[in-house]
Scaffold this motif. Sequence first.
Motif, PDB file in Angstrom:
ATOM      1  N   PHE A   6       0.861  -1.061   0.073  1.00  0.00           N
ATOM      2  CA  PHE A   6       0.136   0.006  -0.060  1.00  0.00           C
ATOM      3  C   PHE A   6       0.802   1.305  -0.091  1.00  0.00           C
ATOM      4  CE2 PHE A   6      -2.882  -3.187   1.306  1.00  0.00           C
ATOM      5  CZ  PHE A   6      -3.714  -3.106   0.850  1.00  0.00           C
ATOM      6  N   LEU A   7       0.836   1.859  -1.122  1.00  0.00           N
ATOM      7  CA  LEU A   7       1.879   2.915  -1.518  1.00  0.00           C
ATOM      8  C   LEU A   7       1.398   4.326  -1.256  1.00  0.00           C
ATOM      9  CD1 LEU A   7       3.902   1.070  -4.247  1.00  0.00           C
ATOM     10  CD2 LEU A   7       4.240   1.232  -2.048  1.00  0.00           C
ATOM     11  N   VAL A  46      -7.716  14.409  -2.345  1.00  0.00           N
ATOM     12  CA  VAL A  46      -8.456  13.414  -1.768  1.00  0.00           C
ATOM     13  C   VAL A  46      -7.858  12.177  -1.538  1.00  0.00           C
ATOM     14  CG1 VAL A  46     -10.467  12.223  -1.534  1.00  0.00           C
ATOM     15  CG2 VAL A  46     -10.516  14.681  -1.879  1.00  0.00           C
ATOM     16  N   TRP A  47      -7.309  11.620  -2.725  1.00  0.00           N
ATOM     17  CA  TRP A  47      -6.668  10.431  -3.069  1.00  0.00           C
ATOM     18  C   TRP A  47      -5.212  10.353  -2.356  1.00  0.00           C
ATOM     19  CZ3 TRP A  47      -7.637  10.593  -8.875  1.00  0.00           C
ATOM     20  CH2 TRP A  47      -9.008  10.497  -8.968  1.00  0.00           C
ATOM     21  N   ARG A  48      -4.456  11.527  -2.087  1.00  0.00           N
ATOM     22  CA  ARG A  48      -3.262  11.488  -1.518  1.00  0.00           C
ATOM     23  C   ARG A  48      -3.586  11.351   0.027  1.00  0.00           C
ATOM     24  NH1 ARG A  48       1.433  15.986  -1.831  1.00  0.00           N
ATOM     25  NH2 ARG A  48      -0.253  17.172  -0.519  1.00  0.00           N
ATOM     26  N   ALA A  54      -3.403   5.385   4.419  1.00  0.00           N
ATOM     27  CA  ALA A  54      -3.614   3.586   4.390  1.00  0.00           C
ATOM     28  C   ALA A  54      -1.922   3.079   4.332  1.00  0.00           C
ATOM     29  CB  ALA A  54      -4.279   3.351   2.761  1.00  0.00           C
ATOM     30  N   SER A  55      -1.413   3.560   3.639  1.00  0.00           N
ATOM     31  CA  SER A  55       0.105   3.390   3.537  1.00  0.00           C
ATOM     32  C   SER A  55       0.835   3.332   4.974  1.00  0.00           C
ATOM     33  CB  SER A  55       1.047   4.277   2.652  1.00  0.00           C
ATOM     34  OG  SER A  55       2.251   3.599   2.418  1.00  0.00           O
ATOM     35  N   PHE A  60       2.766   0.251   9.651  1.00  0.00           N
ATOM     36  CA  PHE A  60       3.081  -0.144  10.859  1.00  0.00           C
ATOM     37  C   PHE A  60       2.716  -1.721  11.017  1.00  0.00           C
ATOM     38  CE2 PHE A  60       0.086  -1.073  14.827  1.00  0.00           C
ATOM     39  CZ  PHE A  60       1.111  -0.840  15.458  1.00  0.00           C
ATOM     40  N   ILE A  61       1.741  -2.104  10.487  1.00  0.00           N
ATOM     41  CA  ILE A  61       1.415  -3.558  10.377  1.00  0.00           C
ATOM     42  C   ILE A  61       2.624  -4.246  10.084  1.00  0.00           C
ATOM     43  CG2 ILE A  61      -0.030  -5.482   9.485  1.00  0.00           C
ATOM     44  CD1 ILE A  61      -2.023  -3.271   9.200  1.00  0.00           C
TER      45      ILE A  61
END
Length: 466
Positions: A6-7, A46-48, A54-55, A60-61
Motif C-alpha cells: 500500500f503505497l 483526496v486520494w493522496r 493507508a500506507s 505499521f502492520i
Amino acid sequence: MATNDFLPFGGGSGANVLSQSAYAALAARTNGFSSGVAKSPELNKVWRQASIMASSLAQFISDQSGQNVVDDGTTATIINNLLVAIRAANRSQLGNYAGVTALNANTTLTASQAGQVFHWYGAAGVLTLPSVASAAVGSCYSFCNYGSNTLTVQVASGGDFIYSGSSQSSLTIPVNGTLELVSIGGSQFDVVGGSTQLRLNPLQVGSAVGSMDAVQLSQGQVMFAGPIGTASNLKMSVSIASVTATVTADEIVVGASLGGQTYKLSGYSKVIDISTVGAGGRDTGPGISGYVAIYAIYNPTSQISNILAVNATSIVAPVVYGGSNMPAGYTASALLTVVPTNASGQFLALDVRNRDIYIPIVQIFNATTILTNSSVSISAAVPQNAVSISGELAINIAVAASVQIILKADSGTVGQQALTYTLGASQALLTNYANVPVRTPQTVIATTSTTAGTPTFAMFISSYRI
C-alpha cells in the motif's frame, strides 16, 4: 524484511494537488463531489490523503508483525496482522508478555509467537527460532528450562545468528536457566536477558582493595572456597564383593584445575558401576584388579554431576582427574577415595569414611627374620595414595625373651610405633597400631629384635588414609 504493497499516491515534489488551505476551504470536502467536471487537483488531494494514511497504517502492520501487507483485494489477513501488530506495539511499550507456552518436544517457533515465554518441561531438547526476516524488529522470545536436562535454542538455517559477545548458531540453557532474545533485524538475534546471559558475559569486577569492594572470583576462591577434593561426610560402604557401590557426601568441592575455578556440589549421591565404561563407570579400559580411584565429576554447562572410576593400581591418583577419557562435557572433578578391588574386578567389602578406608584385615608379613630398618612392601593392602596405615602387630615365641617390633616412616624415628615386651616360653602378644605415616608409596620401615630364641613377627593392615 516484510513488505508493504500500500503505497502513497501523489506524494512527489510538485504534485498536482490542492494546497492544504485550499482543501480546507473546499465546499466539496464537507458534502462530497456532485455532478460536473472533475478537477484533478481536488481529486488528487483526496486520494493522496487517503493513500498516505493507508500506507502508514500498512507500514505499521508490516514493521510490528513482521508480515507482508499484500494488496490482493482481501481484508482477513490484514486485519489479523493488524491485531498482531497492535499487541506487539503494546508489549514493547508496557513490557508485557503475550502469553506462556509449555513445551516438551523439539519445536520450530513462528514469528507470530513473538512475546511468548516458553517453559520447557522435557529432557534434552531443541527449540528453533523463526527466521529473523520473518520476525519484526524488537520481537522478543523468552525461555525457561524447567526440564531434566539442557535445552538448546538454535537459529533457523540461512545465515541467522545469535549475538552474545560473539556470533553463535545456538545457545544451551542449563536446567533451571533462563534466556531472553530479541530480533534486531538483518540476520541477528541479541541476547538481552536471563541467567544464561550472565554465564556468557560474566560481570567484570576489578580487584578488591578496600573492605567494602566487590571481590573478584579468583579472590573469592582463595578467601572462601575450600580446596578441590574437600568433602563433608563422605561415605561408601560395600558389604560383600560387588561391582557397584553408592558414594554419598553432604558437600564436595570440584574444579577443573588446581588454583582454578571451583564448584560446590551439595547433597551428592551417586552409584558407581565399575563393570561399565563412561560416566557412572570406568573412564576406559578393561575391568580393574588392584586399586580404583573414584572421582566426582561435574559439567558446569548443564550443571550435572556424576562419578567416574580410574585404574590407580600403579599410580598416585591426582586430586583432579588427569586422564584423557573424561566423559563429554565434564570438565571439573575431585578425587574422593581410592579403594581395592579383587581379581574379578569387584570392590572388596569395605567402608569409606571421609579420607579413611577400612578393609578386611590383610597380613603383610609373618616371618622369623630379624629386620633392621628394612623396607616392607604394603602394596597388597594399600594403594599408592595411602599416607598412613593402621592395623595389628603380633609376636609369639617358644622361649622366654624380650622381643620388639617397630614400624616407622624412615630409617630414623619419624612416626615410630613399637611393640616391646618380655614374653615367657610359648607366649604370644597382639596389639594395635594406628596412623603410621607412609613416606614412600606402599612402603614402611620395620625393625625387629629378640634377646633369645626365634620369634615369629607378624604385621597386619586393617585401614589406611589417603
